[in-house]
Write an enzyme that holds these catalytic residues in place. Structure first.
Site, short mmCIF file in Angstrom:
data_model
loop_
_atom_site.label_atom_id
_atom_site.label_comp_id
_atom_site.label_asym_id
_atom_site.label_seq_id
_atom_site.Cartn_x
_atom_site.Cartn_y
_atom_site.Cartn_z
CB CYS A 127 -34.60 46.32 100.42
SG CYS A 127 -33.52 45.10 101.15
CG HIS A 267 -37.05 48.21 104.00
ND1 HIS A 267 -37.45 46.94 103.62
CD2 HIS A 267 -35.70 48.14 104.17
CE1 HIS A 267 -36.40 46.16 103.55
NE2 HIS A 267 -35.33 46.84 103.89
CG ASN A 297 -34.57 43.30 105.42
OD1 ASN A 297 -35.35 43.29 104.46
ND2 ASN A 297 -33.50 44.07 105.45
O1 UT7 Z 1 -32.56 46.21 104.10
C1 UT7 Z 1 -31.65 47.05 103.56
C2 UT7 Z 1 -30.51 47.48 104.26
N1 UT7 Z 1 -30.15 46.90 105.52
C3 UT7 Z 1 -30.12 47.65 106.60
O2 UT7 Z 1 -30.57 48.78 106.60
C4 UT7 Z 1 -29.45 47.08 107.84
C5 UT7 Z 1 -28.89 48.20 108.65
N2 UT7 Z 1 -28.06 47.76 109.76
C6 UT7 Z 1 -28.49 47.18 110.89
O3 UT7 Z 1 -29.67 46.87 111.01
C7 UT7 Z 1 -27.54 47.03 112.03
O4 UT7 Z 1 -26.35 47.72 111.76
C8 UT7 Z 1 -27.19 45.54 112.36
C9 UT7 Z 1 -28.40 44.84 112.98
C10 UT7 Z 1 -26.75 44.84 111.10
C11 UT7 Z 1 -26.06 45.47 113.37
O5 UT7 Z 1 -26.38 46.19 114.53
P1 UT7 Z 1 -25.34 47.22 115.16
O6 UT7 Z 1 -25.92 47.72 116.39
O7 UT7 Z 1 -25.02 48.22 114.08
O8 UT7 Z 1 -24.12 46.30 115.49
P2 UT7 Z 1 -22.61 46.37 114.93
O9 UT7 Z 1 -22.57 45.94 113.52
O10 UT7 Z 1 -22.03 47.69 115.30
O11 UT7 Z 1 -21.95 45.26 115.83
C12 UT7 Z 1 -21.87 45.36 117.27
C13 UT7 Z 1 -21.27 44.07 117.80
C14 UT7 Z 1 -20.01 43.61 117.05
O12 UT7 Z 1 -19.13 43.05 117.99
P3 UT7 Z 1 -17.87 43.88 118.55
O13 UT7 Z 1 -17.06 44.23 117.33
O14 UT7 Z 1 -18.46 45.10 119.22
O15 UT7 Z 1 -17.23 42.93 119.48
C15 UT7 Z 1 -20.51 42.55 116.12
O16 UT7 Z 1 -19.54 41.60 115.79
O17 UT7 Z 1 -22.23 43.01 117.63
C16 UT7 Z 1 -21.60 41.90 116.98
N3 UT7 Z 1 -22.59 41.19 116.22
C17 UT7 Z 1 -23.33 40.21 116.74
N4 UT7 Z 1 -23.36 39.68 117.97
C18 UT7 Z 1 -24.25 38.69 118.18
C19 UT7 Z 1 -22.95 41.37 114.91
N5 UT7 Z 1 -23.93 40.52 114.58
C20 UT7 Z 1 -24.18 39.77 115.71
C21 UT7 Z 1 -25.08 38.74 115.99
N6 UT7 Z 1 -25.09 38.24 117.25
N7 UT7 Z 1 -25.95 38.26 115.08
#
Ligand code: UT7
Length: 342
Positions: A127, A267, A297
């Site tokens: 990115c 970004h 993104n």
């Molecule tokens: O561009 C370059 C680099 N990219 C980034 O910098 C991305 C950085 N990361 C993020 O933006 C965030 O970590 C995410 C948006 C990807 C995820 O958000 P989060 O608050 O960190 O969520 P998480 O990964 O800790 O997941 C929390 C829960 C999980 O469920 P459990 O295990 O708590 O039951 C995931 O399975 O949310 C669940 N989950 C979803 N639920 C509904 C993950 N994706 C989704 C989804 N819809 N799309």
């Protein structure tokens, strides 16, 4: 004029100024509601956890290839700069989703623009491709090897997304942005760029196949190439840590305090990352440009698209200090401070 061992040497200092901006988005809008029928997700979760409401997905049937989007964004940037394609002596494209493995997107854009008089190549930095590419051009201008260059940030991540992975397919999308950069003896323009890479962390975000592929005959039918894998929550923390630190380096290098920054163009990976960065740097959110709600993104394209929109909306004035912040696969990250001169 500089004195070296009795000789008078005329030393011309070249500054790289952004002279025009442009962007191009695919027509098709994919709303969060549409994703609810593809993966187990909800509009509420996507908005709350990322800030994204909709994104654009390209179609080659509508002439929205990586080259097409880049060419449209570039044409707008050239028009704004009042520069003809023939004047370009350098085209550098930051992308990880070229239409072809080779030649580079930059070569295809060069042909599409009929820009015959320059070198053209791509930069691969996840990115962060746009800021890495901008830095290559800045260095070339400062050395005097380029006078008028085009920098494009473009990606079509829809082509490498695993559409069954809700952790990534709701975040990533397609688009292109471009800037024309001109050499000038006047101070200002790109004041400094600070880039970092930590290859030890490449497994936090990668495409699962790519050039290191196994021939079909050996890999079996189950293997699906080019699927993007991401450790979201680890990247989330790294992005905040790395970008807070490198932005402070950039401010210190230019002897600027955070309240001397007029606009931050970060970004656009997650609104919560952007808010945390603004908080850490003591910059109010009304000085931070965001468009993640409508585009998601778009990888290398987020910064030049946001820069173009901010510019066309009148959010940038001559003399403004602009802080750019980038973060992506590699891991790669960086910050740059511009003194706006359009
Ligand atoms: O561009 C370059 C680099 N990219 C980034 O910098 C991305 C950085 N990361 C993020 O933006 C965030 O970590 C995410 C948006 C990807 C995820 O958000 P989060 O608050 O960190 O969520 P998480 O990964 O800790 O997941 C929390 C829960 C999980 O469920 P459990 O295990 O708590 O039951 C995931 O399975 O949310 C669940 N989950 C979803 N639920 C509904 C993950 N994706 C989704 C989804 N819809 N799309």
């Amino acid at each position: 004029m500089k004195q070296i061992k009795g000789l008078k040497v005329t030393e011309m200092i070249h500054h790289a100024h952004i002279a025009g901006t442009g962007s191009s988005m695919p027509e098709r809008i994919l709303y969060n509601k549409d994703l609810e029928s593809i993966v187990d997700t909800s509009d509420e979760w996507i908005v709350r956890r990322s800030g994204i409401r909709e994104r654009r997905i390209s179609s080659t049937e509508r002439d929205e290839s990586t080259t097409d989007l880049s060419t449209r964004a570039s044409t707008k940037a050239l028009e704004m700069a009042g520069v003809s394609a023939e004047e370009l002596d350098m085209i550098v494209v930051g992308t990880v989703t070229s239409d072809r493995q080779f030649p580079s997107t930059a070569c295809m854009v060069q042909e599409a623009l009929d820009a015959r008089n320059g070198v053209a190549f791509d930069v691969s930095a996840g990115c962060s491709g746009f800021l890495y590419a901008l830095n290559v051009v800045n260095n070339a201008i400062q050395c005097g090897t380029s006078r008028t260059a085009l920098v494009v940030g473009v990606d079509r991540l829809s082509s490498v997304i695993n559409w069954q992975d809700r952790g990534t397919c709701v975040l990533l999308a397609d688009g292109a942005g471009a800037v024309v950069v001109s050499s000038s003896p006047n101070e200002g323009g790109i004041l400094s760029t600070h880039l970092k890479t930590d290859g030890r962390l490449w497994k936090l975000l990668y495409s699962s196949d790519g050039n290191a592929y196994t021939p079909d005959i050996l890999q079996g039918l189950a293997k699906i190439p080019f699927h993007l894998k991401m450790s979201g929550s680890r990247l989330f923390k790294k992005a905040i840590e790395c970008l807070s630190s490198i932005s402070r380096d950039a401010l210190k290098h230019n002897s600027l305090s955070s309240d001397e920054i007029d606009l931050v163009v970060p970004h656009q990976a997650n609104i919560r990352i952007i808010q945390a960065l603004a908080n850490n740097l003591h910059i109010p959110m009304d000085k931070v440009y965001t468009n993640i709600h409508k585009y998601g993104n778009t990888s290398s394209a987020t910064i030049p698209i946001a820069l173009d929109e901010a510019n066309r909306e009148g959010r940038l004035n001559k003399g403004d200090h602009v802080l750019l912040m980038t973060f992506g696969a590699g891991l790669t990250w960086g910050a740059s401070i511009l003194k706006w001169s359009i």
